[in-house]
Structures are given as structure tokens and as C-alpha cells.
Design an enzyme around this catalytic site. Structure first.
Site, PDB file in Angstrom:
ATOM      1  N   ARG A   1      20.538 -30.767 -43.730  1.00  0.00           N
ATOM      2  CA  ARG A   1      19.641 -29.850 -44.452  1.00  0.00           C
ATOM      3  C   ARG A   1      20.402 -29.128 -45.561  1.00  0.00           C
ATOM      4  O   ARG A   1      21.524 -28.664 -45.354  1.00  0.00           O
ATOM      5  CB  ARG A   1      19.030 -28.816 -43.498  1.00  0.00           C
TER       6      ARG A   1
ATOM      7  N   ARG B   1      24.426 -21.595 -39.546  1.00  0.00           N
ATOM      8  CA  ARG B   1      23.517 -22.186 -40.538  1.00  0.00           C
ATOM      9  C   ARG B   1      24.331 -23.113 -41.436  1.00  0.00           C
ATOM     10  O   ARG B   1      25.019 -22.670 -42.345  1.00  0.00           O
ATOM     11  CB  ARG B   1      22.851 -21.092 -41.371  1.00  0.00           C
TER      12      ARG B   1
ATOM     13  N   GLU C   1      17.084 -17.109 -33.847  1.00  0.00           N
ATOM     14  CA  GLU C   1      16.337 -18.333 -33.558  1.00  0.00           C
ATOM     15  C   GLU C   1      17.260 -19.478 -33.140  1.00  0.00           C
ATOM     16  O   GLU C   1      18.242 -19.781 -33.812  1.00  0.00           O
ATOM     17  CB  GLU C   1      15.538 -18.760 -34.785  1.00  0.00           C
TER      18      GLU C   1
ATOM     19  N   SER D   1      12.628 -24.147 -32.055  1.00  0.00           N
ATOM     20  CA  SER D   1      11.262 -24.088 -32.565  1.00  0.00           C
ATOM     21  C   SER D   1      10.435 -25.119 -31.822  1.00  0.00           C
ATOM     22  O   SER D   1      10.865 -26.269 -31.675  1.00  0.00           O
ATOM     23  CB  SER D   1      11.217 -24.378 -34.067  1.00  0.00           C
TER      24      SER D   1
ATOM     25  N   ARG E   1      24.352 -24.288 -33.220  1.00  0.00           N
ATOM     26  CA  ARG E   1      23.808 -22.943 -32.946  1.00  0.00           C
ATOM     27  C   ARG E   1      23.988 -22.558 -31.487  1.00  0.00           C
ATOM     28  O   ARG E   1      24.265 -21.400 -31.168  1.00  0.00           O
ATOM     29  CB  ARG E   1      22.322 -22.881 -33.323  1.00  0.00           C
TER      30      ARG E   1
END
Length: 452
Positions: free
Chosen positions: A283, A298, A370, A373, A413
Site C-alpha cells: 500500500r 503503518r 486499529e 477491519s 501491526r
């Protein structure tokens, strides 16, 4: 689930209300309605003309002389008009389809209405967070204001943030990675490599035990497929394109798994189809400038284990709850406190009808972040990928399947959460018991991880 076209014709108010609830422009719906009205009028004209052509053609076969010549001339004129209308009809249908594809999924009635993440609604908390004393006031304000009473442990020492901890122990090197690859890349060494592999095995073994088929998906997809699983215009700045080819690196295993049954009609009795994909993910993290610039929280490249379900429409909301519970059980096994959050309409993204996030408590930061998801995309993706279900595979379609996806573990993460939650004052990280069996054979290689 009603299709967009059905709602457009029978309940356009619902689509307009959905746009308003998502804080999006309702004119997108109005444009789709306009194009459909034009298409239907043109289709009526086409059908009437085609019917007249068939009538004239039939008369030609039974006529003679001047009458026959007259009918042949009329048939030629009608055929020319029919061909022109066919072209106009196809163009209108393509425009209407494009307009329909731009519409977001219809949100579930339980989704909180609000323009941004500040309207996200906590559903439940789990675990006993370790709260550094200086963070206590903010923690209590955060939980009590939302109506929850959460037990906690007060720390009189502050755990190091994962970035500082891992760099100081020589387990990551983000500075060198930035030199050779750019920001948001990393080198990981020794203990962390073993830990990453253990986390993948832990998630895969758990999901295999739940009946999921384990798979390695393609790491690149064609644009046509990506347009079936995401809003490409919204997502294009997040993905890496292969120069000179119609290929893009995947941002998550969700996308190639969704495409696994593209163009197929699945047997009703086969549903649900459960998949657990383990993959590299890539990403650009566009729009994240200044956010989490240090460490491995991230990054542009990471590993992830993803849950994916092709469900019968009648069962998809039940599966949505099952998927988030799977993620919770994995995080409970890692002994990391978390909360489940119902994502607000304006923060939902166009693909999901409803989304839960699992946010892990991060003691060094004094906040929940977070990690997972979990989305029910209903028939938004299956309509675009043409994945239907029938009584028998390949038989007459009963409708579109529903697709659901959920992170199981995003490896990098998850490592940050383990480092901050299981860090000891003397500079070690206690490995959660659920991972011991994967790591015990390599214990003598560790410098920072401890299994006792």
C-alpha cells in the site's frame, strides 16, 4: 439484498437517503435514475420497432408483386432503424451501468450516522489494559464518556513505543530501509522474523480448525478485477501499478480471494465458502503523511492473514458477527486488550454495508489503535464480479452471493501491539502462551523474546 437497479426503479428514495447518510452527493443517484429512464424509453421504442420489423418480415414471405417490393423496402428501413437503436441502447446501458457502479453500498440500519471517525461507536471492550499513570485521565474519560466501565492496571513506568524499543534492540532498521527503498519500509531481524512466522501459523491453524480453506493468492491483479472489488477512483492512490502492464500489486488478500469465483454460478448447498488467505500486501499509504512515520505500524509492505466468506444472502449478517468473533478469539489468545467499534457512515468506505474495527490498546501511546477491519460487502462486489448462486452449480441464478472479509492478523501491526503490551521494565517482551508451541524450538536464538 435488493440490487441497485431494483432499488433505483422501485425505491430510489432509499438510495438518496443512503447517499445523505454517507454524506455523499445525491445527484449520483439522480443521474442514474435519469439514465435508466432514458434506457427504458429507448428499450420500449426498440421493442416496438423490432416487433413491427418481425411483422413486416412475416408478410414479405407470404406476399407477391408490388406489395412484396413495398414490404421489402419497409423492412430494410426498419432494420436500419433497429440497428441504430441497438447501438444507442447499448451506449445508454453502459452509461447507466457506470452510474450504478459509482453508487456506494446501502448501509445497514445499525450503522452509526456521522461524517467521520469521531462518530464511530464502541460496541464492547475486552481485557485489562495496562495504563501508564500519566495516561489514566484520558483513558477513563475515553471509556466512561462512552458508557463503559473497563477494569485496568496502572503502570508507574512507561513502556517504550514499539519503534523506539525495536530500533534500540536492533530488531528493526527503518533508517537503512529508508535509504534503500524510501520511507515506510523496514528491515526486521532475528526475534521478529520468528515472531512474524509464528503469528501466521497461529492464525492459519486457528482458521483451518474453523473450516476455512487456506490459500496463497496471486500478488498482482488486473484493473478489471480491482474495479470489481473496490471503488477504483478512491483506491488508485493506495496501490502500486506495474509499469507497462495491466497489473497492480494487491493491497490485501481480500481482493484476489473475491475474484476466485468471478463469473461463476455457485451451488446454493456449497455456501458458505470460507477462505483464509496469507499474503504479502502493498500500500502506498497516500494521505497518511505525518501519521505513524516511525516503526512498522503503518508501512508500504506487510504480511497479513485474511478471512473471506462467500455467503448466501440470508446468512451474511450472521457471518459478519462470526468473522469479528474469530478475530477477537485470536486477539484474546494473544492476551492483548481491545475494543470493537461500529464504524460510522461517513468513515465506512463505499464497498461495505457495515464494518467493525478491532482496536488494540497500546500502552505506550495511551490509546486504542486499529488492528482489524471486518466488513459485510453484501452484493456490492459479487454484482461487479458476477458471482451468483443457484440450486445447482451453473444453473438458473437465484441472485448474487454476499461477500464478507475480515483481517485475522496484520502481522507487523500485531507485532507492535505485542511489543507494547507484553514489554517488561527490564527490556524484554513476554511471548503470549498461544505462540509458545511455534517458538519453543527456536528459543535459543532469541535476545529479546522470552517464553517463561
Amino acid at each position: 439484498m435488493w440490487s441497485m437497479l431494483y432499488l433505483l426503479r422501485n425505491n430510489p428514495e432509499k438510495l438518496i437517503e443512503n447517499m445523505k447518510a454517507r454524506f455523499m452527493d445525491p445527484s449520483l443517484v439522480e443521474n442514474a435514475i435519469k439514465l435508466d429512464v432514458e434506457w427504458r424509453a429507448k428499450k420500449k421504442e426498440y421493442d416496438e420497432l423490432k416487433h413491427r420489423l418481425n411483422e413486416v418480415s412475416a408478410k414479405v414471405r407470404s406476399s407477391t408483386g408490388q406489395e412484396r417490393e413495398k414490404l421489402i423496402l419497409e423492412a430494410r428501413e426498419l432494420s436500419s432503424k433497429v440497428s441504430l437503436l441497438e447501438k444507442e441502447l447499448a451506449e445508454l446501458e453502459a452509461k447507466r451501468e457506470l452510474a450504478l457502479r459509482r453508487l456506494p453500498n446501502v448501509i445497514h440500519e445499525s450503522v452509526p450516522i456521522g461524517p467521520d471517525e469521531t462518530f464511530n461507536k464502541p460496541v464492547r471492550y475486552w481485557g485489562r489494559p495496562k495504563v501508564f499513570r500519566e495516561h489514566l485521565e484520558g483513558f477513563l474519560k475515553e471509556t466512561k464518556e462512552k458508557g463503559f466501565v473497563v477494569d485496568y492496571e496502572v503502570l508507574d513506568w512507561k513502556p517504550l513505543g514499539h519503534a523506539e524499543f525495536l530500533e534500540s534492540k536492533g530488531l528493526t532498521n527503518t533508517l537503512k530501509a529508508a535509504e534503500v527503498a524510501g520511507a515506510r519500509f523496514y528491515y526486521m531481524f532475528n526475534d521478529l522474523v520468528w515472531l512474524a512466522i509464528a503469528l501466521e501459523l497461529y492464525a492459519l491453524e486457528y482458521l483451518a480448525g474453523k473450516g476455512f480453506t487456506i490459500l496463497l493468492p496471486p500478488l498482482m491483479l488486473r484493473r478489471e478485477i480491482l474495479e470489481g472489488v473496490v471503488s477504483f477512483d478512491d483506491f488508485k492512490d493506495m496501490i502500486y501499478k506495474i509499469d507497462g502492464e495491466d497489473l497492480y500489486l494487491i493491497g490485501t488478500a481480500e481482493h484476489p480471494i473475491a475474484a476466485l469465483h468471478a463469473g461463476e454460478v455457485l451451488a446454493e448447498k456449497e455456501l458458505p465458502l470460507l477462505y483464509a488467505g496469507v499474503s504479502e500486501s502493498f500500500r502506498k499509504e497516500a494521505g497518511a503523511h505525518g501519521k505513524d512515520t516511525k516503526g512498522i505500524f503503518r508501512v508500504h509492505h506487510f504480511e497479513k492473514v485474511e478471512q473471506f466468506v462467500f455467503s448466501h444472502p440470508d446468512e451474511s449478517w450472521e457471518w459478519h458477527e462470526k468473522l469479528i468473533r474469530n478475530a477477537e478469539e485470536l486477539w484474546q489468545g494473544l492476551e492483548i486488550p481491545y475494543r470493537i467499534v461500529n464504524i460510522a457512515s461517513g468513515d465506512l468506505g463505499v464497498v461495505a454495508a457495515k464494518k467493525y474495527d478491532l482496536e488494540a490498546w497500546m500502552p505506550a501511546q495511551g490509546k486504542y489503535r486499529e488492528m482489524v477491519s471486518c466488513s459485510n460487502c453484501t452484493d456490492w462486489q459479487s454484482y461487479r464480479l458476477n458471482i451468483r448462486y443457484a440450486e445447482v452449480r451453473g444453473g438458473p441464478s437465484k441472485g448474487y452471493v454476499h461477500t464478507l472479509n475480515s483481517t485475522a492478523l496484520a502481522i507487523q501491526r500485531t507485532i507492535t501491539a505485542i511489543v507494547e503490551n507484553h514489554q517488561t521494565p527490564d527490556g524484554y517482551v513476554k511471548v503470549p502462551k498461544a505462540l509458545h508451541k511455534y517458538l519453543e524450538p527456536f528459543e535459543n536464538h532469541f535476545r529479546v523474546l522470552v517464553l517463561k
